[in-house]
Design an enzyme around this catalytic site. Structure first.
Site, PDB file in Angstrom:
ATOM      1  CE1 TYR A  77     -41.882  -5.031  45.990  1.00 58.41           C
ATOM      2  CE2 TYR A  77     -40.542  -3.083  45.555  1.00 58.41           C
ATOM      3  CZ  TYR A  77     -40.660  -4.451  45.721  1.00 58.41           C
ATOM      4  OH  TYR A  77     -39.537  -5.232  45.646  1.00 58.41           O
TER       5      TYR A  77
ATOM      6  CD  GLU B 162     -36.782  -3.937  47.413  1.00 59.07           C
ATOM      7  OE1 GLU B 162     -37.437  -3.799  46.362  1.00 59.07           O
ATOM      8  OE2 GLU B 162     -36.495  -5.055  47.877  1.00 59.07           O
TER       9      GLU B 162
ATOM     10  CG  ASP C  76     -42.735  -7.151  42.527  1.00 55.47           C
ATOM     11  OD1 ASP C  76     -43.461  -8.177  42.610  1.00 55.47           O
ATOM     12  OD2 ASP C  76     -41.493  -7.216  42.434  1.00 55.47           O
TER      13      ASP C  76
END
Length: 329
Positions: free
Chosen positions: A112, A31, A130
């Site tokens: 996020y 991520e 996102d």
């Protein structure tokens, strides 16, 4: 909506390395790497990074130069430094936090990333937002507000949370991101392939290509610079930067330009650089901050992207040293 989206995702999802694990560390690394970077570009970096730092303790114990060398090319190097800061906090705490709040408290982890890791690794019901998800939600709801404005972001996140499948939150989050990345794309959305097109308010109104509201682009700034490649006995002269990376030096007293050996362009956000690369020679004492580095060890140091490009210009025009090769740069 969730059922249609998940059925579609189960049948068409891309086979990506971070989708083959529920390990929080590996999901977290992916991520962070995927922020501001395309999936195809991340995959080789992700695999090499985990080969060198297979778990959170290995990352916590790494030397910064080694960390930056493995990150070089991905850009936004504060991500790598925050990754290591967080790894050290995790090791000190005795394990990975398994709550959204615990993840959110770590360096470099925003709303996020905390939602993504907590839902995918720990099956916690937190919706992600996102750029891809914001685009999908804004079209499904025909949101005409600026998706970069905080009140609109909060509205879109609340809607994504309302749709979230609490039985499969991680898969739902990945599904809606996948939809934005492959079908509900910025230009010319592929509505005929969309599993939730019948629920899309923007499509019903015929305004799907107009949403989300576009952010005004910053004007491009063009900058010209020169870099100097100075090679001596299979060594290249490099400059230590404040960022921790080694760079090709700019002009110093004691340099004598031999010839121009190339040109390349390099972009950082809205700045577009054109670098002229000069082969030079050195005479006299070298200034503080410059150091000779052997070619066969360049892959062991954090070498900037512009330095790599400049050295490639030299390799293209220079005769190789007899009996020796050059490190991959």
């Amino acid at each position: 909506m969730a059922d249609s989206l998940l059925r579609w995702y189960d049948s068409v999802k891309r086979d990506l390395p971070w989708r083959r694990t529920r390990d929080a560390y590996r999901i977290w690394v992916s991520e962070i790497m995927l922020q501001q970077t395309r999936v195809a570009a991340v995959i080789p970096y992700y695999e090499r990074f985990l080969e060198r730092f297979p778990d959170v303790r290995a990352l916590a114990d790494a030397k910064e130069a080694d960390l930056l060398a493995r990150w070089a090319g991905l850009g936004y190097y504060s991500r790598a430094r925050n990754l290591q800061k967080a790894a050290r906090e995790i090791v000190a705490a005795g394990g990975f936090p398994q709550t959204y709040e615990g993840l959110r408290a770590l360096p470099g982890i925003g709303e996020y990333t905390a939602a993504a890791v907590s839902s995918i690794a720990f099956n916690l019901p937190h919706a992600v937002l996102d750029g891809n998800v914001a685009r999908v939600v804004s079209r499904l709801t025909a949101e005409r507000g600026n998706v970069h404005a905080t009140p609109i972001k909060m509205k879109l996140r609340a809607q994504a949370q309302a749709w979230l499948d609490r039985r499969r939150p991680g898969e739902f989050n990945q599904a809606i991101m996948e939809l934005g990345a492959t079908v509900c794309v910025p230009r010319d959305p592929r509505c005929l392939l969309c599993p939730v097109a019948s629920l899309c308010e923007a499509k019903r109104l015929g305004i799907q290509s107009e949403l989300p509201l576009k952010r005004i682009r910053r004007e491009t700034v063009f900058i010209n610079k020169r870099l100097y490649v100075i090679v001596e006995r299979s060594r290249v002269l490099l400059a230590a930067s404040e960022s921790g990376f080694w760079e090709l030096p700019e002009l110093h007293d004691g340099m004598r330009t031999v010839r121009n050996i190339g040109r390349f362009q390099h972009s950082i956000t809205h700045h577009k650089y054109t670098f002229e690369v000069e082969q030079a020679k050195w005479s006299g004492r070298k200034p503080k901050g410059l150091s000779w580095q052997h070619f066969d060890r360049l892959d062991e140091i954090p070498l900037s992207t512009t330095a790599k490009k400049g050295i490639r210009c030299w390799i293209k025009v220079a005769a190789p040293v007899p009996g020796e090769g050059h490190a991959q740069v």
